[in-house]
Design a protein around this motif. Sequence first.
Motif, PDB file in Angstrom:
ATOM      1  N   SER A 145      35.240  29.062  49.027  1.00  0.00           N
ATOM      2  CA  SER A 145      36.363  28.356  49.660  1.00  0.00           C
ATOM      3  C   SER A 145      35.864  27.397  50.723  1.00  0.00           C
ATOM      4  CB  SER A 145      37.343  29.361  50.262  1.00  0.00           C
ATOM      5  OG  SER A 145      37.865  30.218  49.271  1.00  0.00           O
ATOM      6  N   ALA A 146      34.866  27.838  51.497  1.00  0.00           N
ATOM      7  CA  ALA A 146      34.328  26.963  52.548  1.00  0.00           C
ATOM      8  C   ALA A 146      33.748  25.690  51.948  1.00  0.00           C
ATOM      9  CB  ALA A 146      33.265  27.710  53.349  1.00  0.00           C
ATOM     10  N   LEU A 147      33.009  25.845  50.846  1.00  0.00           N
ATOM     11  CA  LEU A 147      32.458  24.656  50.199  1.00  0.00           C
ATOM     12  C   LEU A 147      33.574  23.742  49.704  1.00  0.00           C
ATOM     13  CD1 LEU A 147      29.535  26.303  48.164  1.00  0.00           C
ATOM     14  CD2 LEU A 147      29.373  24.970  50.282  1.00  0.00           C
ATOM     15  N   ALA A 148      34.614  24.354  49.100  1.00  0.00           N
ATOM     16  CA  ALA A 148      35.740  23.546  48.610  1.00  0.00           C
ATOM     17  C   ALA A 148      36.473  22.869  49.765  1.00  0.00           C
ATOM     18  CB  ALA A 148      36.708  24.432  47.816  1.00  0.00           C
ATOM     19  N   ILE A 149      36.613  23.607  50.882  1.00  0.00           N
ATOM     20  CA  ILE A 149      37.317  23.044  52.036  1.00  0.00           C
ATOM     21  C   ILE A 149      36.525  21.885  52.622  1.00  0.00           C
ATOM     22  CG2 ILE A 149      38.011  23.541  54.419  1.00  0.00           C
ATOM     23  CD1 ILE A 149      38.692  26.388  53.440  1.00  0.00           C
ATOM     24  N   VAL A 150      35.205  22.066  52.761  1.00  0.00           N
ATOM     25  CA  VAL A 150      34.366  20.996  53.302  1.00  0.00           C
ATOM     26  C   VAL A 150      34.454  19.754  52.414  1.00  0.00           C
ATOM     27  CG1 VAL A 150      31.990  20.291  53.783  1.00  0.00           C
ATOM     28  CG2 VAL A 150      32.802  22.532  54.524  1.00  0.00           C
ATOM     29  N   PHE A 151      34.406  19.988  51.109  1.00  0.00           N
ATOM     30  CA  PHE A 151      34.500  18.862  50.175  1.00  0.00           C
ATOM     31  C   PHE A 151      35.851  18.161  50.312  1.00  0.00           C
ATOM     32  CE2 PHE A 151      35.825  17.257  45.985  1.00  0.00           C
ATOM     33  CZ  PHE A 151      34.830  16.313  45.766  1.00  0.00           C
ATOM     34  N   THR A 152      36.925  18.960  50.368  1.00  0.00           N
ATOM     35  CA  THR A 152      38.274  18.388  50.507  1.00  0.00           C
ATOM     36  C   THR A 152      38.428  17.653  51.826  1.00  0.00           C
ATOM     37  OG1 THR A 152      39.148  20.187  49.146  1.00  0.00           O
ATOM     38  CG2 THR A 152      40.735  18.905  50.442  1.00  0.00           C
ATOM     39  N   ALA A 153      37.904  18.283  52.908  1.00  0.00           N
ATOM     40  CA  ALA A 153      38.006  17.652  54.231  1.00  0.00           C
ATOM     41  C   ALA A 153      37.286  16.313  54.246  1.00  0.00           C
ATOM     42  CB  ALA A 153      37.438  18.586  55.299  1.00  0.00           C
ATOM     43  N   LYS A 154      36.116  16.276  53.601  1.00  0.00           N
ATOM     44  CA  LYS A 154      35.391  15.005  53.539  1.00  0.00           C
ATOM     45  C   LYS A 154      36.190  13.978  52.730  1.00  0.00           C
ATOM     46  CE  LYS A 154      30.646  16.605  54.183  1.00  0.00           C
ATOM     47  NZ  LYS A 154      30.442  15.782  55.375  1.00  0.00           N
ATOM     48  N   ARG A 155      36.818  14.438  51.664  1.00  0.00           N
ATOM     49  CA  ARG A 155      37.628  13.523  50.858  1.00  0.00           C
ATOM     50  C   ARG A 155      38.777  12.944  51.668  1.00  0.00           C
ATOM     51  NH1 ARG A 155      37.387  11.144  46.086  1.00  0.00           N
ATOM     52  NH2 ARG A 155      39.462  11.857  45.467  1.00  0.00           N
ATOM     53  N   ILE A 156      39.310  13.774  52.597  1.00  0.00           N
ATOM     54  CA  ILE A 156      40.434  13.309  53.422  1.00  0.00           C
ATOM     55  C   ILE A 156      39.933  12.488  54.601  1.00  0.00           C
ATOM     56  CG2 ILE A 156      42.297  14.080  54.931  1.00  0.00           C
ATOM     57  CD1 ILE A 156      42.631  16.491  53.084  1.00  0.00           C
ATOM     58  N   ALA A 157      38.910  13.023  55.301  1.00  0.00           N
ATOM     59  CA  ALA A 157      38.495  12.426  56.571  1.00  0.00           C
ATOM     60  C   ALA A 157      37.627  11.182  56.390  1.00  0.00           C
ATOM     61  CB  ALA A 157      37.750  13.464  57.412  1.00  0.00           C
ATOM     62  N   GLN A 158      36.812  11.157  55.321  1.00  0.00           N
ATOM     63  CA  GLN A 158      35.894  10.023  55.184  1.00  0.00           C
ATOM     64  C   GLN A 158      36.626   8.686  55.061  1.00  0.00           C
ATOM     65  OE1 GLN A 158      32.930  10.601  52.195  1.00  0.00           O
ATOM     66  NE2 GLN A 158      31.850   8.711  52.648  1.00  0.00           N
ATOM     67  N   PRO A 159      37.683   8.599  54.209  1.00  0.00           N
ATOM     68  CA  PRO A 159      38.414   7.313  54.178  1.00  0.00           C
ATOM     69  C   PRO A 159      39.054   6.981  55.525  1.00  0.00           C
ATOM     70  CG  PRO A 159      38.956   8.665  52.266  1.00  0.00           C
ATOM     71  CD  PRO A 159      38.175   9.533  53.202  1.00  0.00           C
ATOM     72  N   ILE A 160      39.534   8.012  56.236  1.00  0.00           N
ATOM     73  CA  ILE A 160      40.126   7.765  57.554  1.00  0.00           C
ATOM     74  C   ILE A 160      39.056   7.271  58.521  1.00  0.00           C
ATOM     75  CG2 ILE A 160      41.294   8.864  59.506  1.00  0.00           C
ATOM     76  CD1 ILE A 160      42.687  10.679  57.531  1.00  0.00           C
ATOM     77  N   SER A 161      37.854   7.850  58.430  1.00  0.00           N
ATOM     78  CA  SER A 161      36.755   7.377  59.279  1.00  0.00           C
ATOM     79  C   SER A 161      36.419   5.924  58.965  1.00  0.00           C
ATOM     80  CB  SER A 161      35.523   8.264  59.065  1.00  0.00           C
ATOM     81  OG  SER A 161      35.794   9.593  59.428  1.00  0.00           O
ATOM     82  N   GLU A 162      36.439   5.599  57.673  1.00  0.00           N
ATOM     83  CA  GLU A 162      36.172   4.208  57.303  1.00  0.00           C
ATOM     84  C   GLU A 162      37.262   3.285  57.860  1.00  0.00           C
ATOM     85  OE1 GLU A 162      35.905   4.285  53.101  1.00  0.00           O
ATOM     86  OE2 GLU A 162      33.944   5.291  53.043  1.00  0.00           O
TER      87      GLU A 162
END
Length: 805
Positions: free
Chosen positions: A294-311
């Motif tokens: 779950s942690a790996l899935a959450i990290v992946f999902t969080a990156k999918r959400i946060a990375q575009p916002i960071s950009e």
Amino acid sequence: MRMRFRSLESRIVTLFLVLIVAVQVAGLLVIQRGIDNNARMSISSELANGAKVFRRLLDQNAQSLRFGARLLARDTAFVATIGNNDENDRSTILSALDNSGKRIHASLSMLINADRKISVATNLEQAAALEKQVASMLDTAESSGGANGIAIVEHRPYQIVVMPILAPTTIGWIVMTFPIDRQLATDMREVSALDTTVLTRDAQGKWLAVGSTFSGAVAQTVIDQMQAMEAAPAGPFDLTLDAGKYSARLLAIGQDGGQTANVLLARSIDEATAEYSRLERWLIALTLGGIVVSALAIVFTAKRIAQPISELAVTARRLEQGDYKGQIDTSREDEIGALAHAFDAMREGIAKREQEIRRLAYWDTLTNLPNRAQFVLLLNDALADAARREETVFVLMMDLDRFKHVNDVMGLSFGDALLRQVAGRLQLLLANRRQSSAQVARLGGDEFAVLLPASDRDSALRMAEEILHALETPLSLEDQTVDIGAGVGIAGYPEHGSDGETLLSMAEVAMYAAKQRNDGAVVYDAAMDKSSEKSLSLLTELRNAIERNEFRLHVQPKIMLDTGKVVGMEALVRWVHPERGNVFPDEFIPFAEQTGFIRVLTRWVMEKSAELCQELATKGYPLKISVNLSTRDLMDQDLPAKFAETLLRHKLAPGSFCLEITESAIMDDPVRAQHTLERLSAMGFDLSIDDFGTGYSSLAYLKRLPVNELKIDKSFVLNMENDIGDTKIVRSTIDLGHNMGLRVVAEGIESEAVWRLLAELGCDQGQGYFMSRPIPGDQLIAWLEKWQAPGTIAAPAAHEIDSGG
């Protein structure tokens, strides 16, 4: 990419990890509790079944004993031997009892005769101990064909079976005992997998282990823990032994003379939960594995959400720095993609708006010329180039003549069209001269400027002449022909200044000099700036004077010329400068009017006059006080409200004041002036036309003003006794005022002869040095007490002074 602790990505990961761990831990705790409850229920069930099994074992042993005793009791030879009642047959009976008891593993066999006494026993000592217990069972055995029970001998429990011997009547009883000891406990352990301990408790409550499947040390621990209990527990209870934790149940199997026989059944909790523990370990492993996945899935999902916002945040920072060219990925179809689309639209919108804002900030929307800000930038760039190339730069600034009059007469739209034509002429002039580097700008209002890079003084003067010539040609607009000119100021680098603002300021000074001299174009000279510096210094000093309380209120009495009564006073302001000493009004009032500071000064005079008027009224001197108003005061539409607030604060009526206005102040803007004066008159203020005869007023217009008083200027009064012309003017003015229903006041009376002449002409009131020079307001009461009218005119006492209405 490392996650920052307070970033959106880390917060998403932390939130969902905490939720998952909490759910998993809660589930694990629930499962553990369920396992424990199930294990407890299972152990409790095993213990309950074990109690039944143990009683079944006792019943089986009892049946075995009864069967063996029954066989012996029905043996014909044995019965016959007993019937002979021969002492020689005792050994035969003993042998039969012993053999029969051994076959069924009885620990004691004995014969009770008809007299209910022990006749033969394989163990006399034990038999004697059981005699009383056996005697109580004989009747039951005789009536029921046999009886069984529990007896305790020397703290050891025994199972007893009593069987009657019939021939055909009862001739005796066979008694057999079976020890309840370790062997029975071992059998119980083999049958039920429960650890079994046989216990006895004496009358004093002391426990003793008779036999146990536990080892000696553990068995002693059981005795110690039982001994620690105040009473025998009725239900299941826990025991903590060296071998682990056990759930136990105490089974009472018999009682004998205050002693009790018990069996302790115990089940190892660790053994009972061994299968559950393995399941629990699997669950823990699965939980940890689930958390990791779950942690790996959450990290992946969080990156999918946060990375575009960071950009998008990076793009926002670029937008903050003015970079609108960055590309935004809008390929996603989810909410993040929608946000990226909105952000991209916002970027384009901001870019367009900033472009428009820059155009509005740096370009004049009316003429489409650079404005002042843009002109300063162009000028500074030209100065930097000139510094590198060691060239000169000149700036021309011009202000149109009579433009305000055009606006007032023809309207603002006509004025705007006029400015556009002027801008067109200036652009055409520069284009015809083919000076590509020259630049014209509108600085604001009717001010224009021309930048001449790589130019010299002569070229700048020629350009100024051409501009003046171009503007001298009449302009045709809306069937109207307008003649317009300009004053042009010239300043150059490096002769006059080294930065854009300084050059503009100097060109402006030269421009105003040109307009004052009516000289067309003027090149800046340092001598022109001295008056500007002096004006700035004076304005600063005036502001400081108000804050430091350097102004003083002086008054000059106003007297009825026919009676000599003091009826009022005129408020005057004096400036006590800390360095220059007394500064007279002629030195700062005109400048205050020019800069607008006169409004502040008028409020100060009104406030101080109200304080003095209130003080005089409380001491019996109700005098009317006159206060001068300037042109800027009359243009202030809030003036009546400000005066009303002052009157309310000092509890004074408007009739306590007379407001003096000059003719020129009224004629600067007659409409607004009349509006303000009508409001003041409606409030109850007296109004006076000051310096009458020196202005350019129209009598027809003055007739419409709500005034109460005319003041004849002192220039006509000072020399009346020597100049018949002045006398005629004064007489005419007095007659005019009276015909208009106005009070007439003469100022500048410096002799008794002038006083008497004015009184003969019918002048109502007067003021001047002959009666009193302006005196500080706090000295007026002392002056009033000493005042005496001249000659034949009787002066009234101080208490007779009236307001002169």
